[in-house]
Motif scaffolding. Structure first.
Motif, PDB file in Angstrom:
ATOM      1  N   THR A 154       0.842  -1.195   0.000  1.00 44.13           N
ATOM      2  CA  THR A 154       0.000   0.000   0.000  1.00 44.13           C
ATOM      3  C   THR A 154       0.878   1.247   0.000  1.00 44.13           C
ATOM      4  N   CYS A 155       0.271   2.382  -0.337  1.00 48.45           N
ATOM      5  CA  CYS A 155       0.926   3.692  -0.244  1.00 48.45           C
ATOM      6  C   CYS A 155       0.358   4.417   0.970  1.00 48.45           C
ATOM      7  N   ARG A 156       1.236   4.965   1.805  1.00 46.37           N
ATOM      8  CA  ARG A 156       0.812   5.659   3.017  1.00 46.37           C
ATOM      9  C   ARG A 156       0.517   7.129   2.733  1.00 46.37           C
ATOM     10  N   LYS A 157      -0.401   7.710   3.518  1.00 47.19           N
ATOM     11  CA  LYS A 157      -0.762   9.116   3.349  1.00 47.19           C
ATOM     12  C   LYS A 157       0.310  10.009   3.961  1.00 47.19           C
ATOM     13  N   TRP A 158       0.446  11.206   3.380  1.00 46.48           N
ATOM     14  CA  TRP A 158       1.359  12.195   3.941  1.00 46.48           C
ATOM     15  C   TRP A 158       0.889  12.610   5.336  1.00 46.48           C
ATOM     16  N   THR A 159       1.846  12.973   6.175  1.00 46.18           N
ATOM     17  CA  THR A 159       1.528  13.481   7.510  1.00 46.18           C
ATOM     18  C   THR A 159       0.855  14.848   7.401  1.00 46.18           C
ATOM     19  N   GLU A 160      -0.218  15.030   8.114  1.00 46.36           N
ATOM     20  CA  GLU A 160      -0.913  16.317   8.128  1.00 46.36           C
ATOM     21  C   GLU A 160      -0.385  17.163   9.281  1.00 46.36           C
ATOM     22  N   CYS A 161       0.019  18.409   8.971  1.00 49.14           N
ATOM     23  CA  CYS A 161       0.554  19.312   9.993  1.00 49.14           C
ATOM     24  C   CYS A 161      -0.578  19.777  10.909  1.00 49.14           C
ATOM     25  N   GLY A 164      -0.607  24.986  14.702  1.00 51.32           N
ATOM     26  CA  GLY A 164       0.615  25.520  15.274  1.00 51.32           C
ATOM     27  C   GLY A 164       1.869  25.020  14.592  1.00 51.32           C
ATOM     28  N   TYR A 165       1.707  24.126  13.623  1.00 51.01           N
ATOM     29  CA  TYR A 165       2.842  23.584  12.886  1.00 51.01           C
ATOM     30  C   TYR A 165       2.712  23.963  11.418  1.00 51.01           C
ATOM     31  N   VAL A 166       3.840  24.100  10.772  1.00 47.54           N
ATOM     32  CA  VAL A 166       3.859  24.422   9.342  1.00 47.54           C
ATOM     33  C   VAL A 166       4.706  23.397   8.615  1.00 47.54           C
ATOM     34  N   GLN A 167       4.550  23.354   7.298  1.00 49.65           N
ATOM     35  CA  GLN A 167       5.306  22.397   6.487  1.00 49.65           C
ATOM     36  C   GLN A 167       6.772  22.806   6.422  1.00 49.65           C
ATOM     37  N   ASN A 168       7.637  21.855   6.691  1.00 49.86           N
ATOM     38  CA  ASN A 168       9.074  22.109   6.606  1.00 49.86           C
ATOM     39  C   ASN A 168       9.624  21.623   5.274  1.00 49.86           C
ATOM     40  N   THR A 169       9.326  20.379   4.901  1.00 44.77           N
ATOM     41  CA  THR A 169       9.713  19.828   3.602  1.00 44.77           C
ATOM     42  C   THR A 169       8.482  19.219   2.948  1.00 44.77           C
ATOM     43  N   PRO A 170       8.260  19.457   1.654  1.00 44.81           N
ATOM     44  CA  PRO A 170       7.062  18.920   1.001  1.00 44.81           C
ATOM     45  C   PRO A 170       7.167  17.416   0.791  1.00 44.81           C
ATOM     46  N   SER A 175       8.550  10.031  -0.374  1.00 46.33           N
ATOM     47  CA  SER A 175       8.892  10.527   0.959  1.00 46.33           C
ATOM     48  C   SER A 175       7.708  11.261   1.566  1.00 46.33           C
ATOM     49  N   ASP A 176       7.667  11.269   2.895  1.00 49.22           N
ATOM     50  CA  ASP A 176       6.598  11.941   3.629  1.00 49.22           C
ATOM     51  C   ASP A 176       6.955  13.413   3.820  1.00 49.22           C
ATOM     52  N   GLN A 177       5.955  14.257   3.996  1.00 53.87           N
ATOM     53  CA  GLN A 177       6.235  15.652   4.317  1.00 53.87           C
ATOM     54  C   GLN A 177       6.508  15.776   5.819  1.00 53.87           C
ATOM     55  N   THR A 178       7.310  16.776   6.183  1.00 54.85           N
ATOM     56  CA  THR A 178       7.655  17.001   7.580  1.00 54.85           C
ATOM     57  C   THR A 178       7.110  18.336   8.043  1.00 54.85           C
ATOM     58  N   CYS A 179       6.820  18.434   9.332  1.00 52.21           N
ATOM     59  CA  CYS A 179       6.244  19.640   9.914  1.00 52.21           C
ATOM     60  C   CYS A 179       7.131  20.131  11.049  1.00 52.21           C
ATOM     61  N   VAL A 180       7.136  21.447  11.253  1.00 49.64           N
ATOM     62  CA  VAL A 180       7.872  22.063  12.366  1.00 49.64           C
ATOM     63  C   VAL A 180       6.969  23.086  13.035  1.00 49.64           C
ATOM     64  N   ALA A 181       7.300  23.411  14.276  1.00 45.44           N
ATOM     65  CA  ALA A 181       6.514  24.397  15.015  1.00 45.44           C
ATOM     66  C   ALA A 181       6.857  25.796  14.550  1.00 45.44           C
ATOM     67  N   GLY A 182       5.848  26.581  14.177  1.00 48.26           N
ATOM     68  CA  GLY A 182       6.063  27.965  13.767  1.00 48.26           C
ATOM     69  C   GLY A 182       6.879  28.069  12.496  1.00 48.26           C
ATOM     70  N   THR A 183       7.850  29.024  12.529  1.00 47.30           N
ATOM     71  CA  THR A 183       8.673  29.284  11.358  1.00 47.30           C
ATOM     72  C   THR A 183       9.619  28.115  11.133  1.00 47.30           C
ATOM     73  N   PRO A 184       9.811  27.679   9.905  1.00 45.11           N
ATOM     74  CA  PRO A 184      10.764  26.600   9.634  1.00 45.11           C
ATOM     75  C   PRO A 184      12.131  26.932  10.192  1.00 45.11           C
ATOM     76  N   ILE A 185      12.812  25.946  10.756  1.00 42.26           N
ATOM     77  CA  ILE A 185      14.067  26.157  11.455  1.00 42.26           C
ATOM     78  C   ILE A 185      15.145  26.714  10.552  1.00 42.26           C
ATOM     79  N   TYR A 186      15.134  26.337   9.274  1.00 45.70           N
ATOM     80  CA  TYR A 186      16.196  26.835   8.407  1.00 45.70           C
ATOM     81  C   TYR A 186      16.076  28.349   8.187  1.00 45.70           C
ATOM     82  N   ARG A 187      14.837  28.880   8.244  1.00 47.13           N
ATOM     83  CA  ARG A 187      14.690  30.327   8.119  1.00 47.13           C
ATOM     84  C   ARG A 187      15.236  31.036   9.351  1.00 47.13           C
ATOM     85  N   VAL A 188      15.041  30.448  10.533  1.00 46.08           N
ATOM     86  CA  VAL A 188      15.597  31.024  11.752  1.00 46.08           C
ATOM     87  C   VAL A 188      17.115  31.066  11.668  1.00 46.08           C
TER      88      VAL A 188
END
Length: 287
Positions: A154-161, A164-170, A175-188
């Motif tokens: 089977t194919c698994r569904k992407w993680t839903e943010c 309070g969390y935003v998408q970090n990598t699509p 591959s699954d998408q990843t979420c981070v709290a607030g502003t993505p860490i790389y922007r910080v």
């Protein structure tokens, strides 16, 4: 009368033929003789009622009654060609070769060759599993799903943010998408890095100028460094780069007026001040 005799003669001649069972018997010397049963072959047919038969050897078979003296050979299933080895093949029927797991053969070629099953790559799923006689069918993962392993069921569904969390990598099909709290860490990290570089440049310029004795760090610059007002850095440093200007008296000569003339009508001359007195050492002279 003659016609009746002819009919009786025909019945006598045809009777031995009609009395034989075509599956288990055969006609010999106007007699119905027995055949050897399945899985056997005939050695000799000297005894019509009880012929001498022998079992087929390993790797041979005989599927029906026969008067033949040889058995049929079973197909050779070579394990080196990815066939499953036949431990005890049947002696009464044809045993077709079977491919080992992960391989398949088609009935069109009587299973003479084994072909490896198709491997579904990451980003795909198994639509239909392969068997010993059919290949695997793969299908691409739909948008919003992914698979990371070969031959995924089977194919698994992407993680839903969550809130309070935003998408970090699509996400993608592999591959699954990843979420981070607030502003993505790389922007910080980028913002902090830019601020550190600006501070380092300001401090370097200050140290260099201070060593040359040009100026002290203005109070405004100290406020900029502590409060992070980047736009005021240029304003704070702008007077520091200007060269000192000499005071030049561009006023025109003063015209003679009643206020700068004497009673006799002469021009008032400006007093130069007291004359310079050069000190000398006194000497005591006695006459």
């Amino acid at each position: 009368m003659r016609t009746v005799f002819i009919l009786c003669a025909l019945v006598t001649l045809l009777y031995p033929v009609s009395c034989c069972d075509t599956e288990t018997e055969f006609l010999k010397d106007d007699k119905c003789c027995k055949k050897c049963g399945p899985g056997k072959r005939m050695l000799m047919d000297d005894n019509c009622e009880d012929p001498r038969c022998q079992d087929c050897q390993n790797g041979e078979y005989q599927s029906g009654y026969t008067r033949d003296t040889k058995c049929e050979r079973q197909p050779s299933c070579d394990p080196n060609l990815h066939f499953m080895q036949q431990n005890e093949p049947s002696k009464t029927k044809l045993s077709r070769c079977q491919c080992e797991p992960g391989y398949y053969c088609t009935q069109d070629d009587d299973c003479n060759t084994c072909t490896k099953h198709t491997v579904c790559k990451p980003g795909q799923r198994v639509v239909k599993k392969g068997s010993s006689v059919s290949d695997t069918v793969c299908g691409a993962c739909e948008h919003g799903t992914f698979s990371t392993n070969d031959s995924s069921d089977t194919c698994r569904k992407w993680t839903e943010c969550e809130s309070g969390y935003v998408q970090n990598t699509p996400g993608s099909s592999t591959s699954d998408q990843t979420c981070v709290a607030g502003t993505p860490i790389y922007r910080v990290f980028i913002g902090v890095g830019v601020f550190v570089i600006i501070v380092a440049v300001v401090v370097f310029v200050f140290i260099k100028k201070r060593k040359s004795g040009c100026y002290k760090l203005p109070k405004k610059t100290i406020e900029v460094l502590t409060q992070g007002e980047i736009d005021d850095v240029e304003k704070a440093y702008r007077p520091l780069y200007q060269q000192p200007q000499e005071d030049i008296d561009n006023s025109a000569p003063v015209s003679p007026t009643l206020s700068n003339l004497t009673d006799n009508g002469n021009f008032v001359a400006q007093e130069d001040g007291k004359p310079t007195i050069t000190p000398t050492t006194e000497s005591n002279s006695f006459s």
